[in-house]
Scaffold this motif. Structure first.
Motif, PDB file in Angstrom:
ATOM      1  N   LEU A 188       0.969  -1.308  -0.083  1.00  0.00           N
ATOM      2  CA  LEU A 188      -0.139   0.012   0.016  1.00  0.00           C
ATOM      3  C   LEU A 188       0.846   1.177   0.102  1.00  0.00           C
ATOM      4  O   LEU A 188       0.619   1.937  -0.656  1.00  0.00           O
ATOM      5  N   ILE A 189       1.926   1.139   0.713  1.00  0.00           N
ATOM      6  CA  ILE A 189       2.876   2.485   0.636  1.00  0.00           C
ATOM      7  C   ILE A 189       3.582   2.713  -0.520  1.00  0.00           C
ATOM      8  O   ILE A 189       3.407   3.678  -1.030  1.00  0.00           O
ATOM      9  N   MET A 190       3.785   1.728  -1.205  1.00  0.00           N
ATOM     10  CA  MET A 190       4.553   1.503  -2.544  1.00  0.00           C
ATOM     11  C   MET A 190       3.275   2.143  -3.577  1.00  0.00           C
ATOM     12  O   MET A 190       3.868   2.691  -4.518  1.00  0.00           O
ATOM     13  N   LEU A 191       2.167   1.512  -3.739  1.00  0.00           N
ATOM     14  CA  LEU A 191       1.255   2.067  -4.422  1.00  0.00           C
ATOM     15  C   LEU A 191       1.094   3.446  -4.324  1.00  0.00           C
ATOM     16  O   LEU A 191       0.873   4.172  -5.371  1.00  0.00           O
ATOM     17  N   VAL A 192       1.027   3.981  -3.149  1.00  0.00           N
ATOM     18  CA  VAL A 192       0.682   5.393  -2.839  1.00  0.00           C
ATOM     19  C   VAL A 192       1.617   6.170  -3.345  1.00  0.00           C
ATOM     20  O   VAL A 192       1.510   7.377  -3.965  1.00  0.00           O
ATOM     21  N   LYS A 193       3.184   5.873  -2.911  1.00  0.00           N
ATOM     22  CA  LYS A 193       4.139   6.607  -3.767  1.00  0.00           C
ATOM     23  C   LYS A 193       4.244   6.701  -5.288  1.00  0.00           C
ATOM     24  O   LYS A 193       4.501   7.515  -6.070  1.00  0.00           O
ATOM     25  N   LEU A 194       3.569   5.379  -5.782  1.00  0.00           N
ATOM     26  CA  LEU A 194       3.814   5.517  -7.250  1.00  0.00           C
ATOM     27  C   LEU A 194       2.830   6.154  -7.841  1.00  0.00           C
ATOM     28  O   LEU A 194       3.070   6.893  -8.984  1.00  0.00           O
ATOM     29  N   LEU A 195       1.538   6.145  -7.149  1.00  0.00           N
ATOM     30  CA  LEU A 195       0.441   7.066  -7.745  1.00  0.00           C
ATOM     31  C   LEU A 195       0.580   8.453  -7.576  1.00  0.00           C
ATOM     32  O   LEU A 195       0.252   9.231  -8.584  1.00  0.00           O
ATOM     33  N   ASN A 196       1.427   8.709  -6.471  1.00  0.00           N
ATOM     34  CA  ASN A 196       1.590   9.971  -6.228  1.00  0.00           C
ATOM     35  C   ASN A 196       2.776  10.547  -7.316  1.00  0.00           C
ATOM     36  O   ASN A 196       2.570  11.848  -7.918  1.00  0.00           O
ATOM     37  N   SER A 197       3.629   9.897  -7.751  1.00  0.00           N
ATOM     38  CA  SER A 197       4.573   9.987  -8.586  1.00  0.00           C
ATOM     39  C   SER A 197       4.037  10.114 -10.206  1.00  0.00           C
ATOM     40  O   SER A 197       4.272  10.846 -11.003  1.00  0.00           O
ATOM     41  N   VAL A 198       3.108   9.159 -10.469  1.00  0.00           N
ATOM     42  CA  VAL A 198       2.217   9.145 -11.756  1.00  0.00           C
ATOM     43  C   VAL A 198       1.208  10.220 -12.007  1.00  0.00           C
ATOM     44  O   VAL A 198       1.175  10.917 -12.730  1.00  0.00           O
ATOM     45  N   LEU A 199       0.458  10.267 -11.100  1.00  0.00           N
ATOM     46  CA  LEU A 199      -0.873  10.935 -11.034  1.00  0.00           C
ATOM     47  C   LEU A 199      -0.475  12.448 -10.622  1.00  0.00           C
ATOM     48  O   LEU A 199      -0.805  12.635  -9.302  1.00  0.00           O
ATOM     49  N   LYS A 200       0.250  13.223 -11.365  1.00  0.00           N
ATOM     50  CA  LYS A 200       0.900  14.641 -10.929  1.00  0.00           C
ATOM     51  C   LYS A 200       0.604  15.387 -12.106  1.00  0.00           C
ATOM     52  O   LYS A 200       0.710  14.834 -13.201  1.00  0.00           O
ATOM     53  N   GLY A 201       0.263  16.657 -11.853  1.00  0.00           N
ATOM     54  CA  GLY A 201       0.381  17.663 -12.963  1.00  0.00           C
ATOM     55  C   GLY A 201      -0.930  17.514 -13.754  1.00  0.00           C
ATOM     56  O   GLY A 201      -2.127  17.359 -13.199  1.00  0.00           O
ATOM     57  N   GLN A 202      -0.820  17.676 -15.107  1.00  0.00           N
ATOM     58  CA  GLN A 202      -1.939  17.684 -15.937  1.00  0.00           C
ATOM     59  C   GLN A 202      -2.586  16.148 -15.921  1.00  0.00           C
ATOM     60  O   GLN A 202      -3.904  16.186 -16.259  1.00  0.00           O
ATOM     61  N   ALA A 203      -1.886  15.194 -15.849  1.00  0.00           N
ATOM     62  CA  ALA A 203      -2.466  13.798 -15.931  1.00  0.00           C
ATOM     63  C   ALA A 203      -3.328  13.726 -14.629  1.00  0.00           C
ATOM     64  O   ALA A 203      -4.555  13.198 -15.023  1.00  0.00           O
ATOM     65  N   ALA A 204      -3.043  14.031 -13.666  1.00  0.00           N
ATOM     66  CA  ALA A 204      -4.023  13.836 -12.550  1.00  0.00           C
ATOM     67  C   ALA A 204      -5.437  14.704 -12.571  1.00  0.00           C
ATOM     68  O   ALA A 204      -6.183  14.153 -12.200  1.00  0.00           O
ATOM     69  N   LYS A 205      -5.175  15.993 -13.052  1.00  0.00           N
ATOM     70  CA  LYS A 205      -6.106  16.791 -13.217  1.00  0.00           C
ATOM     71  C   LYS A 205      -7.156  16.013 -14.188  1.00  0.00           C
ATOM     72  O   LYS A 205      -8.501  16.173 -13.967  1.00  0.00           O
ATOM     73  N   ALA A 206      -6.495  15.484 -15.300  1.00  0.00           N
ATOM     74  CA  ALA A 206      -7.489  15.058 -16.299  1.00  0.00           C
ATOM     75  C   ALA A 206      -8.224  13.937 -15.707  1.00  0.00           C
ATOM     76  O   ALA A 206      -9.348  13.639 -16.025  1.00  0.00           O
ATOM     77  N   ILE A 207      -7.368  13.038 -15.030  1.00  0.00           N
ATOM     78  CA  ILE A 207      -8.130  11.833 -14.503  1.00  0.00           C
ATOM     79  C   ILE A 207      -9.144  12.234 -13.320  1.00  0.00           C
ATOM     80  O   ILE A 207     -10.205  11.567 -13.488  1.00  0.00           O
ATOM     81  N   GLN A 208      -8.802  12.859 -12.690  1.00  0.00           N
ATOM     82  CA  GLN A 208      -9.864  13.438 -11.560  1.00  0.00           C
ATOM     83  C   GLN A 208     -11.065  14.315 -12.299  1.00  0.00           C
ATOM     84  O   GLN A 208     -12.079  13.915 -11.664  1.00  0.00           O
TER      85      GLN A 208
END
Length: 595
Positions: free
Chosen positions: A305-325
């Motif tokens: 869970l910790i690794m998933l959260v860290k990977l998601l934080n690094s992948v889902l950032k910037g414009q990609a995160a805004k688009a997915i949200q």
């Protein structure tokens, strides 16, 4: 010739170096940015398989966690189900459903046991309905445990805990309305009886679970359980009391067994082959193995869970995160906006049907809620759909029942389905009735302020409160009504006063506009937080050594330890909600601690 080659090579190198050094600044920055973007692209491509790998281990750890709970408390759950005198009491049956599902960490297992008992005639449908309601509450403890893993960040923890407890709030509110209605009128019993009489039901077989097809090759190497032992104990088979839940052989059809060599068949088993897993030859008791698996699965669960959260934080950032949200949380265009929530319910039901586990689905979306990718308003209909999807397990188990018991088994499976449908009709169609969202947000705010409250919530809601209600219900209906009615009335009055204090305080008497007339421990968690903080500091001081000796801690920690303990909660509140000053601006926690 060699000197010429060397000079020519050095000249070419110098020319290349001179060309790079004399490159125009815009082209040089473009060259650097292209190299950085290519490295970033390669890193992002590597993160995707890592995410799927950790997600796979996360789901496998949930499966092993369920097996560990069944080894530790499965026989106790079977003994609880065995007492029909207790199960005839609706409130006691509700509590039994909660406790058994918490013990085995699987609503699918508890509902399958209920269906088997109804199919064998050991339990009638009317007595099984409250147990099914209790299993619906008990299954929500898994994603609440998963939410605790995000306690490192207050904002993430607030969102994750609110997203996990929205499931609990929905189930508790549904039970508070539908259980008295069922006792008074037999609503679910009548509706499902009509449905069974209308439908032409035929026996069938269990549908394969896609998730188990993917995870079983790995989890079966760790542990394999014979769940029929728990069902047999619940049905009163005393010969299974001393039998281990760990599977040492597995059943096979006669056609497959006939094709196997005799050396592979175990002694005394004409239709089976030996299982191969980590504990197949272990001499340890079930409880010891269950505790070992529980510790190991929790470690793997937390790590993944910790690794998933860290990977998601690094992948889902910037414009990609805004688009997915935006895609996940945006409603359909007018005039179809009201359909969005119902479409999310269908998505949650379909995903849970594929996984055959509501715990896995709700636990998987909990980290996404904590990161803010999925809002709690969108997570609520997904959770409601998951509640519907998990009922398919009991329906499929009922369809595999014998012909003479098929109607009763299918009826109790439909009771589980109609209970969730009725809850959705109560707490979703109108925005003003979506009380679970508001309740979950309040719980999230409380856990962001006092993180220990999450553990207290788990202990009280899933262990202490059910045990207390169970003990009172065993004293008889008169005692239960005499204690429960004033308590529920007081709880309703307090809720109404809280709402009026926030929205219409002028409608209340002046002495009732705040709770200051009561002792502080009755309307605030500050006294308990003070005790817990003091106990924590004492433990830290004891672990770090004698207080008279000089400590190597940082000056800020020393100052914090020397402060009066009553000041610390105020400073934490100040850090959570800073009050703007006309001159100085918001006062941070660090500055306040230095003062």
């Amino acid at each position: 010739c060699s000197l010429l080659q060397i000079c020519h090579g050095s000249h070419s190198l110098c020319c290349c170096h001179t060309h790079k050094s004399s490159m125009h600044p815009p082209f040089k920055s473009l060259h650097v940015s292209m190299g950085t973007s290519s490295r970033h692209g390669r890193g992002s491509l590597l993160k995707v398989p890592l995410m799927f790998g950790f997600l796979y281990l996360f789901v496998c750890s949930l499966d092993v966690l369920s097996s560990a709970f069944q080894l530790a408390g499965g026989k106790v759950a079977g003994d609880i189900f065995k007492d029909n005198a207790i199960l005839s009491n609706p409130v006691a049956g509700l509590v039994v459903g909660i406790l058994v599902t918490v013990l085995v960490q699987s609503s699918s297992t508890s509902t399958s046991i209920i269906v088997s008992m109804v199919a064998s005639g050991l339990l009638d449908v009317s007595s099984a309905i409250p147990i099914t309601m209790g299993s619906n509450i008990g299954t929500s403890v898994t994603n609440t445990i998963v939410a605790l893993m995000q306690a490192g960040d207050r904002d993430d923890f607030k969102r994750a805990f609110a997203g996990a407890t929205v499931h609990d709030c929905f189930n508790w509110l549904s039970v508070l309305v539908l259980l008295p209605l069922e006792v008074a009128s037999g609503y679910l019993h009548r509706v499902t009886k009509i449905a069974v009489a209308t439908l032409n039901i035929r026996s069938g077989q269990d549908a394969p679970s896609l998730l188990k097809v993917i995870t079983e090759p790995f989890t079966c190497l760790i542990i394999q359980l014979d769940k029929s032992v728990i069902t047999g104990i619940a049905m009163g088979d005393e010969s299974l009391s001393n039998r281990s839940l760990i599977k040492v052989w597995c059943e096979l059809p006669a056609q497959q067994v006939s094709s196997l060599p005799a050396s592979l068949l175990p002694r005394g088993r004409s239709h089976g082959v030996e299982s191969h897993h980590l504990f197949v030859d272990s001499s340890l008791p079930d409880l010891a193995i269950g505790l070992m698996l529980l510790a190991g699965s929790l470690v793997v669960l937390c790590t993944c869970l910790i690794m998933l959260v860290k990977l998601l934080n690094s992948v889902l950032k910037g414009q990609a995160a805004k688009a997915i949200q935006k895609v996940i949380n945006t409603d359909l265009p007018f005039p179809f906006g009201w359909v969005t929530g119902y479409f999310a319910i269908l998505v949650g039901a379909a995903m849970t049907f594929v996984m055959q586990s509501s715990s896995v689905f709700t636990s998987a979306i909990t980290p996404l809620i904590g990161l803010g990718v999925i809002s709690i308003e969108r997570a609520y209909p997904l959770t409601l759909g998951s509640n519907i999807g998990t009922t398919t397990t009991a329906i499929l188990d009922a369809l595999a029942s014998p012909g003479d018991k098929l109607a009763s088994a299918f009826q109790i499976a439909l009771c589980h389905f109609f209970f969730n449908i009725s809850g959705i009709l109560l707490w979703y169609p109108l925005p003003c009735t979506r009380l679970p969202i508001h309740m979950a947000k309040e719980l999230g705010e409380c856990t962001a302020k006092y993180r220990w409250f999450a553990v207290l919530y788990l202990i009280v809601c899933f262990l202490l409160l059910p045990s207390l209600v169970f003990g009172i219900s065993m004293a008889g209906w008169e005692v239960l009504v005499g204690v429960g009615t004033p308590f529920l009335g007081l709880l309703t009055c307090v809720a109404m006063v809280n709402v009026l204090q926030r929205r219409k305080p002028s409608h209340l008497p002046k002495w009732l506009q705040t709770w200051d007339l009561l002792p502080s421990w009755l309307h605030s968690l500050q006294p308990m937080d003070r005790l817990i903080t003091q106990a924590t500091l004492c433990c830290v001081n004891r672990c770090s050594g004698n207080l008279d000796e000089p400590s190597e801690a940082s000056p800020q920690i020393k100052i914090r330890a020397d402060l009066d303990i009553s000041v610390l909660p105020y400073l934490e509140e100040l850090a959570l909600s800073p009050v703007p000053s006309p001159r100085l601006g918001p006062l941070p926690l660090q500055s306040a601690t230095r003062l």
